[in-house]
Design a protein around this motif. Structure first.
Motif, mmCIF file in Angstrom:
data_model
loop_
_atom_site.group_PDB
_atom_site.id
_atom_site.type_symbol
_atom_site.label_atom_id
_atom_site.label_comp_id
_atom_site.label_asym_id
_atom_site.label_seq_id
_atom_site.Cartn_x
_atom_site.Cartn_y
_atom_site.Cartn_z
ATOM 1 N N ARG A 107 -19.192 15.479 -11.890
ATOM 2 C CA ARG A 107 -19.592 15.154 -10.056
ATOM 3 C C ARG A 107 -20.585 14.562 -9.865
ATOM 4 O O ARG A 107 -21.629 14.942 -10.287
ATOM 5 N N PRO A 108 -19.724 13.124 -9.426
ATOM 6 C CA PRO A 108 -21.596 12.467 -9.392
ATOM 7 C C PRO A 108 -22.333 13.002 -7.582
ATOM 8 O O PRO A 108 -21.014 12.916 -7.081
ATOM 9 N N ALA A 109 -23.602 13.260 -7.628
ATOM 10 C CA ALA A 109 -24.205 13.588 -6.204
ATOM 11 C C ALA A 109 -24.619 11.576 -6.393
ATOM 12 O O ALA A 109 -26.019 11.711 -6.983
ATOM 13 N N ALA A 110 -24.528 11.229 -5.722
ATOM 14 C CA ALA A 110 -25.046 9.404 -5.459
ATOM 15 C C ALA A 110 -25.482 9.851 -3.825
ATOM 16 O O ALA A 110 -24.568 10.268 -2.937
ATOM 17 N N LEU A 111 -26.365 8.811 -3.705
ATOM 18 C CA LEU A 111 -26.870 8.990 -1.827
ATOM 19 C C LEU A 111 -26.439 7.179 -1.861
ATOM 20 O O LEU A 111 -26.375 6.476 -2.262
ATOM 21 N N ARG A 112 -25.192 6.912 -0.847
ATOM 22 C CA ARG A 112 -25.952 6.008 -0.917
ATOM 23 C C ARG A 112 -26.324 4.788 0.135
ATOM 24 O O ARG A 112 -26.844 5.964 0.899
ATOM 25 N N PRO A 113 -26.511 4.151 -0.392
ATOM 26 C CA PRO A 113 -27.501 2.956 0.758
ATOM 27 C C PRO A 113 -27.934 3.186 2.132
ATOM 28 O O PRO A 113 -28.664 3.569 2.266
ATOM 29 N N ALA A 114 -26.317 3.545 2.132
ATOM 30 C CA ALA A 114 -26.962 3.251 4.229
ATOM 31 C C ALA A 114 -26.305 4.262 4.726
ATOM 32 O O ALA A 114 -26.831 4.306 5.479
ATOM 33 N N LEU A 115 -27.033 5.289 4.067
ATOM 34 C CA LEU A 115 -26.555 6.709 4.277
ATOM 35 C C LEU A 115 -28.073 7.299 3.886
ATOM 36 O O LEU A 115 -28.351 8.757 3.628
ATOM 37 N N ALA A 116 -28.936 6.850 3.658
ATOM 38 C CA ALA A 116 -29.932 7.300 2.557
ATOM 39 C C ALA A 116 -30.311 8.003 3.601
ATOM 40 O O ALA A 116 -31.282 9.146 3.111
ATOM 41 N N GLU A 117 -30.389 8.182 4.425
ATOM 42 C CA GLU A 117 -31.438 9.014 5.744
ATOM 43 C C GLU A 117 -30.228 10.537 5.823
ATOM 44 O O GLU A 117 -30.919 11.650 6.517
ATOM 45 N N SER A 118 -29.750 10.432 5.245
ATOM 46 C CA SER A 118 -28.919 11.927 5.684
ATOM 47 C C SER A 118 -29.233 12.153 4.842
ATOM 48 O O SER A 118 -29.126 13.411 5.017
ATOM 49 N N CYS A 119 -30.005 12.631 3.749
ATOM 50 C CA CYS A 119 -30.645 13.205 2.393
ATOM 51 C C CYS A 119 -31.651 13.996 3.322
ATOM 52 O O CYS A 119 -32.440 13.275 4.462
ATOM 53 N N PRO A 120 -31.540 15.301 3.303
ATOM 54 C CA PRO A 120 -32.156 16.212 4.012
ATOM 55 C C PRO A 120 -33.384 16.639 3.880
ATOM 56 O O PRO A 120 -34.030 17.070 3.886
ATOM 57 N N LEU A 121 -33.667 15.942 2.933
ATOM 58 C CA LEU A 121 -35.398 16.253 1.915
ATOM 59 C C LEU A 121 -35.532 15.131 1.848
ATOM 60 O O LEU A 121 -35.842 13.495 1.579
ATOM 61 N N LYS A 122 -37.162 15.323 1.626
ATOM 62 C CA LYS A 122 -38.130 13.947 0.828
ATOM 63 C C LYS A 122 -37.906 13.472 0.016
ATOM 64 O O LYS A 122 -37.872 14.143 -0.704
ATOM 65 N N ASN A 123 -37.787 12.517 0.495
ATOM 66 C CA ASN A 123 -37.380 11.741 -0.970
ATOM 67 C C ASN A 123 -37.458 10.097 -1.479
ATOM 68 O O ASN A 123 -37.097 9.363 -0.760
ATOM 69 N N ASP A 124 -38.366 9.803 -2.230
ATOM 70 C CA ASP A 124 -38.874 8.349 -2.573
ATOM 71 C C ASP A 124 -37.641 7.299 -3.597
ATOM 72 O O ASP A 124 -37.915 6.366 -3.684
ATOM 73 N N LYS A 125 -37.484 8.704 -4.715
ATOM 74 C CA LYS A 125 -36.488 7.617 -5.344
ATOM 75 C C LYS A 125 -35.410 7.112 -5.408
ATOM 76 O O LYS A 125 -34.819 6.994 -6.446
#
Ligand code: IPM
Ligand code: MG
Length: 355
Positions: A107-125
């Motif tokens: 089960r991959p969980a990856a932030l797709r580049p275009a949707l990086a702001e959908s991540c509800p957490l503060k995250n810079d990596k």
């Protein structure tokens, strides 16, 4: 090559998202010179309605006659309350995993580049992790009991058991995948309490000596749950037993902010593997051209990569999805307030046009 694909379209939005994924497969076939032959297989809620059980006789045999299985989603509130296992959609899921020997769930969980702001957490990596969940053992498959005692009233028990062999084969998958990715493996257990976890850890450490190039760490499951929300970017591959993986993979998917985008693969030592979006059947939006087909389309990419060893074709699909997202196209689940929303069919069509 000609590939035989079993389609379990299932319930709710299943048929719609599988429909778009099939069109993508055919487009890939045309471009790269493959053909795909499809067999529809009835399973889940619709099977309960039509033949009286969620896992009709012969389902596994029909799947085994194919090279891979693509599943939409099974279940829904309509079938939620039966105490008869035959009438529960989940029974079909657990049975097919067992019957096809699908012990490794990726089960991959990856932030797709275009949707990086959908991540509800503060995250810079960024987030790009893969949960490798053991899928055919542990407490989900252990002996279940319900009995009445004299002094304590009714009691229930679910047995959690793991064998050395079961742990070794999933552990190996974890190390091998880490080797192909960022060379970091976290093994999640509860070795401070559970005997199964102590055996798990022992086997993992033994395996670790065969993979000196992989940076390995044990993390207790409660800490893993915290670390996932605190700093998801620290993880590469996470390997764990069935129930921990069930829970942590939902947590990981949520932090990408877009569960409608996440695919999964369930594989064993022999074909066919089974590929499915991790989202459910979403009965509330079924049949309305609202579902996001991307998770199912990306599941096809995983099928090409893991079952057919076609990494170029897999990458073509993933790139097409990213290209469409980069242009700003959004289905309802990933749209921000005020953004234009497109439907299932349109999303599928745009992705095919990029291939
Ligand atoms: C999943 C689901 C299933 C599981 C249920 C529906 C049996 O939650 O695929 O994660 O727990 O395996
Ligand atoms: Mg689950």
């Amino acid at each position: 090559m000609n590939y035989k694909i079993a389609l379990i379209k299932g319930d709710g939005i299943g048929p719609e998202v599988v429909g778009e994924a099939v069109k993508v497969m055919d487009a890939i076939g045309e471009k790269f010179g493959h053909t795909f032959e499809y067999t529809d297989i009835l399973m889940g809620g619709r099977a309960i309605d039509e033949v009286g059980k969620s896992y009709p006789d012969g389902t596994a045999e029909k799947c085994k006659a194919c090279d891979a299985v693509l599943l939409g989603a099974v279940g829904g509130p309509k079938w939620g309350h039966s105490t008869d296992p035959d009438k529960r959609p989940e029974t079909a899921l657990l049975s097919i995993r067992k019957d096809l020997g699908l012990y490794a769930n990726l089960r991959p969980a990856a932030l797709r580049p275009a949707l990086a702001e959908s991540c509800p957490l503060k995250n810079d990596k960024g987030i790009d992790l893969m949960i490798v969940r053991e899928l055919t053992g542990g407490v989900y498959f252990g002996k279940k009991d319900r009995y009445t005692t004299e002094d304590r009233g009714e009691e229930a028990s679910d047995l959690m058991a793991y064998s050395e062999k079961e742990i070794e084969r999933i552990g190996r998958r974890g190390f091998e995948l880490a080797r192909l990715r960022g060379k970091k493996l976290v093994s999640v257990d509860k070795a401070n309490v559970l005997e199964t976890s102590r055996l798990w850890r022992q086997i993992m450490h033994k395996l670790g000596s065969e993979y000196p190039d992989v940076q390995y760490e044990d993390v207790l499951v409660d800490n893993a749950a915290m670390q996932l929300v605190k700093d998801p970017g620290q993880f590469d591959v996470v390997v764990t037993e069935n129930m921990f993986g069930d829970i942590l993979s939902d947590e990981a998917s949520m932090i990408t902010g877009s569960i409608g985008l996440l695919p999964s693969a369930s594989i064993g030592d022999t074909a066919p593997g089974l590929y499915e979006p991790i989202h459910g059947s979403a009965p509330d939006i079924a049949g309305q051209d609202k579902a996001n087909p991307i998770a199912t389309i990306l599941s096809v990419a995983m099928m090409f990569r893991y079952s057919f060893d076609l990494p170029t074709e897999a990458k073509a699909i993933e790139d097409a999805v990213d290209a469409v997202l980069n242009e700003g196209w959004r289905t309802a689940d990933i749209a921000k307030p005020g953004e234009e929303v497109i439907g299932t069919l349109k999303m599928g069509e745009l992705i095919r046009a990029k291939l």
